[in-house]
Design an enzyme around this catalytic site. Sequence first.
Site, PDB file in Angstrom:
ATOM      1  N   HIS A 127       0.824  -0.806  -0.273  1.00  0.00           N
ATOM      2  CA  HIS A 127       0.258  -0.355   0.282  1.00  0.00           C
ATOM      3  C   HIS A 127       0.807   1.648   0.511  1.00  0.00           C
ATOM      4  O   HIS A 127      -0.073   2.328   0.103  1.00  0.00           O
ATOM      5  CB  HIS A 127      -0.622  -0.130   1.207  1.00  0.00           C
ATOM      6  CG  HIS A 127      -1.569   0.514   1.263  1.00  0.00           C
ATOM      7  ND1 HIS A 127      -3.733   0.265   1.266  1.00  0.00           N
ATOM      8  CD2 HIS A 127      -3.040   1.383   0.014  1.00  0.00           C
ATOM      9  CE1 HIS A 127      -4.416   1.070   0.442  1.00  0.00           C
ATOM     10  NE2 HIS A 127      -3.921   1.574  -0.274  1.00  0.00           N
ATOM     11  N   ASP A 151     -10.261  -0.373   4.208  1.00  0.00           N
ATOM     12  CA  ASP A 151      -8.993  -1.643   4.629  1.00  0.00           C
ATOM     13  C   ASP A 151      -9.499  -1.640   5.802  1.00  0.00           C
ATOM     14  O   ASP A 151      -9.695  -0.837   7.013  1.00  0.00           O
ATOM     15  CB  ASP A 151      -7.561   0.245   4.619  1.00  0.00           C
ATOM     16  CG  ASP A 151      -6.416  -0.297   4.473  1.00  0.00           C
ATOM     17  OD1 ASP A 151      -5.948  -1.836   5.193  1.00  0.00           O
ATOM     18  OD2 ASP A 151      -5.305   0.099   4.025  1.00  0.00           O
ATOM     19  N   HIS A 153      -6.522  -1.297   8.121  1.00  0.00           N
ATOM     20  CA  HIS A 153      -6.066  -0.575   8.325  1.00  0.00           C
ATOM     21  C   HIS A 153      -6.076   1.181   7.679  1.00  0.00           C
ATOM     22  O   HIS A 153      -6.702   1.400   7.017  1.00  0.00           O
ATOM     23  CB  HIS A 153      -4.137  -0.659   8.299  1.00  0.00           C
ATOM     24  CG  HIS A 153      -3.890  -2.059   8.416  1.00  0.00           C
ATOM     25  ND1 HIS A 153      -4.029  -3.197   7.769  1.00  0.00           N
ATOM     26  CD2 HIS A 153      -3.807  -2.988   9.818  1.00  0.00           C
ATOM     27  CE1 HIS A 153      -4.131  -3.964   7.609  1.00  0.00           C
ATOM     28  NE2 HIS A 153      -3.736  -4.391   9.529  1.00  0.00           N
ATOM     29  N   ASP A 155      -3.060   3.237   7.946  1.00  0.00           N
ATOM     30  CA  ASP A 155      -2.303   3.632   7.252  1.00  0.00           C
ATOM     31  C   ASP A 155      -1.756   5.452   7.639  1.00  0.00           C
ATOM     32  O   ASP A 155      -1.246   5.797   6.018  1.00  0.00           O
ATOM     33  CB  ASP A 155      -2.276   2.620   5.747  1.00  0.00           C
ATOM     34  CG  ASP A 155      -2.694   1.246   5.340  1.00  0.00           C
ATOM     35  OD1 ASP A 155      -2.085   0.953   6.386  1.00  0.00           O
ATOM     36  OD2 ASP A 155      -2.631   1.231   3.946  1.00  0.00           O
ATOM     37  N   HIS A 168       4.220   0.580   3.789  1.00  0.00           N
ATOM     38  CA  HIS A 168       2.762   1.054   3.808  1.00  0.00           C
ATOM     39  C   HIS A 168       2.056   1.029   4.063  1.00  0.00           C
ATOM     40  O   HIS A 168       0.717   1.481   4.458  1.00  0.00           O
ATOM     41  CB  HIS A 168       2.837  -0.735   2.884  1.00  0.00           C
ATOM     42  CG  HIS A 168       2.154  -1.292   4.458  1.00  0.00           C
ATOM     43  ND1 HIS A 168       1.638  -3.349   4.191  1.00  0.00           N
ATOM     44  CD2 HIS A 168       2.897  -1.283   6.137  1.00  0.00           C
ATOM     45  CE1 HIS A 168       1.687  -3.556   5.616  1.00  0.00           C
ATOM     46  NE2 HIS A 168       2.963  -2.538   6.099  1.00  0.00           N
ATOM     47  N   ASP A 259      -7.569  -1.976  -0.246  1.00  0.00           N
ATOM     48  CA  ASP A 259      -6.482  -2.946   0.345  1.00  0.00           C
ATOM     49  C   ASP A 259      -7.868  -3.638   0.546  1.00  0.00           C
ATOM     50  O   ASP A 259      -8.070  -4.280   1.591  1.00  0.00           O
ATOM     51  CB  ASP A 259      -6.062  -2.282   1.856  1.00  0.00           C
ATOM     52  CG  ASP A 259      -4.794  -3.238   2.820  1.00  0.00           C
ATOM     53  OD1 ASP A 259      -4.811  -4.894   1.818  1.00  0.00           O
ATOM     54  OD2 ASP A 259      -4.027  -2.558   2.795  1.00  0.00           O
ATOM     55  N   ASP A 261      -6.525  -6.976   2.397  1.00  0.00           N
ATOM     56  CA  ASP A 261      -7.104  -7.008   3.879  1.00  0.00           C
ATOM     57  C   ASP A 261      -8.290  -5.975   4.535  1.00  0.00           C
ATOM     58  O   ASP A 261      -8.708  -6.582   5.550  1.00  0.00           O
ATOM     59  CB  ASP A 261      -6.163  -6.911   4.492  1.00  0.00           C
ATOM     60  CG  ASP A 261      -5.783  -4.948   5.463  1.00  0.00           C
ATOM     61  OD1 ASP A 261      -5.996  -4.285   5.380  1.00  0.00           O
ATOM     62  OD2 ASP A 261      -3.948  -5.172   4.497  1.00  0.00           O
ATOM     63  N   GLU A 304      -2.061  -5.227  -1.577  1.00  0.00           N
ATOM     64  CA  GLU A 304      -1.505  -6.436  -0.616  1.00  0.00           C
ATOM     65  C   GLU A 304      -1.942  -7.460  -1.013  1.00  0.00           C
ATOM     66  O   GLU A 304      -2.215  -8.291  -0.318  1.00  0.00           O
ATOM     67  CB  GLU A 304      -2.259  -5.746   0.603  1.00  0.00           C
ATOM     68  CG  GLU A 304      -1.598  -3.919   1.030  1.00  0.00           C
ATOM     69  CD  GLU A 304      -0.352  -4.822   1.847  1.00  0.00           C
ATOM     70  OE1 GLU A 304       0.123  -5.497   1.933  1.00  0.00           O
ATOM     71  OE2 GLU A 304       0.614  -3.160   2.179  1.00  0.00           O
TER      72      GLU A 304
HETATM   73  N1  LIG Z   1      -1.255  -0.773   3.936  1.00  0.00           N
HETATM   74  C1  LIG Z   1      -1.004  -2.599   5.123  1.00  0.00           C
HETATM   75  N2  LIG Z   1      -1.197  -3.357   5.121  1.00  0.00           N
HETATM   76  N3  LIG Z   1      -0.849  -1.551   6.341  1.00  0.00           N
HETATM   77  C2  LIG Z   1      -0.726  -2.238   7.549  1.00  0.00           C
HETATM   78  C3  LIG Z   1       0.494  -1.165   8.934  1.00  0.00           C
HETATM   79  C4  LIG Z   1       0.253  -2.144   9.657  1.00  0.00           C
HETATM   80  C5  LIG Z   1       0.710  -0.668  11.519  1.00  0.00           C
HETATM   81  N4  LIG Z   1      -0.432   0.072  11.268  1.00  0.00           N
HETATM   82  C6  LIG Z   1       2.245  -0.664  10.404  1.00  0.00           C
HETATM   83  O1  LIG Z   1       2.062   0.617  10.753  1.00  0.00           O
HETATM   84  O2  LIG Z   1       2.826  -0.897  10.640  1.00  0.00           O
HETATM   85 MN   LIG Z   2      -4.297  -0.753   3.859  1.00  0.00          MN
HETATM   86 MN   LIG Z   3      -4.158  -2.872   5.030  1.00  0.00          MN
END
Ligand SMILES: NC(=[NH2+])NCCC[C@H](N)C(=O)O
Ligand SMILES: [Mn+2]
Ligand SMILES: [Mn+2]
Length: 335
Positions: A127, A151, A153, A155, A168, A259, A261, A304
């Site tokens: 990402h 997502d 998350h 990010d 990411h 994303d 996920d 992702e």
């Molecule tokens: N694009 C993603 N899958 N991001 C996950 C980030 C997880 C976590 N918040 C980090 O800063 O590492």
């Molecule tokens: Mn993401």
């Molecule tokens: Mn994510």
Amino acid sequence: MSPLSNADMIIPSDAQLFAEHSKFLKQGSTVGITCVPFSGGQPKGGVDDGPVEMVRFGILDQLQGMGFKVELSAGMDKYKTMKPASDPPIGTLKNARYVSAAAKRVSEQVREHCEAGRIAVTLGGDHSIAMGTLVGSTSVYGDDLCVIWVDAHTDINTPETTESGNLHGCPLSYILGLCGEIGRDQPFAWVPSGCVRKDRLVYIGLRDVDAAEKVILRKHGIKAFSMHDVDKHGIGRIVEMAMDHVNKDRTLPVHMSFDVDALDPSVAPATGTPVRGGLTFREGHYICEAVAESGCLVALDLVEVNPKLGDPESLRQTVAVGCSLVRCSLGERLL
Ligand SMILES: NC(=[NH2+])NCCC[C@H](N)C(=O)O
Ligand SMILES: [Mn+2]
Ligand SMILES: [Mn+2]
């Protein structure tokens, strides 16, 4: 004569219907695809094979089958060769020069598609590349651009708050202009900090947000719908509320960054940071269908997908769902 025997009635393709509905695209039935085989924004290998697996699964033919003309950005192999010889950590940030160089190239390829009035579809990769896609789309659509970020998350870590140092988890802090000095400095000085307005970003699907990221969301009043909200209101209402927040009159261009996920791991298992309790297959697709229906979509990221994680069936399932989210966002009709 029976109504079904009208052989020369012209039936519009999904691509024609999408183009007719589109409020911004000059070439609404042309898809500009950028494949970004890049994994430098996180530590797990394999996410760089995401685009190639989606192409192998037939995404290009599928879009052509819907009636789209497909323009593929050249030189996807170049991303693999961009790793600098030396890329020592900057604070906690890992691979910062590598991520920066890749994202910059993505931004140029996405800008080209947007300038030509095509719908810009970017297949990742991790990402962190959204730093590039959003610079590309805003360089054409300006700060009218609304972002729907789907997502698990947020990010939105800054170089100061990230615990993992994985970029990411950080692209939005750069784009919104929330970084301290480390972020505004090299190698990311090319990113126009604040190119997306904070009130034009909305999240759907969140369930794994770092403590520091929660502080950032609250401090800046950034609108977010978590899985709790999806459970409470239903996905139909959530997408409507998300759109109402960023794009009340449905008159502004939308960039959706999806994303994979965001989906529940039972639906999309082959991804680097899975989190249980995610969107169902239909909820994910509904978001895409509703965004397509709005006529506002100008750019889409699908990121992702990591074909190296899990067994062959997990891989097939995840690649297949990634492709079908892309098609639905581009107006594939169920009927
Ligand atoms: N694009 C993603 N899958 N991001 C996950 C980030 C997880 C976590 N918040 C980090 O800063 O590492
Ligand atoms: Mn993401
Ligand atoms: Mn994510």
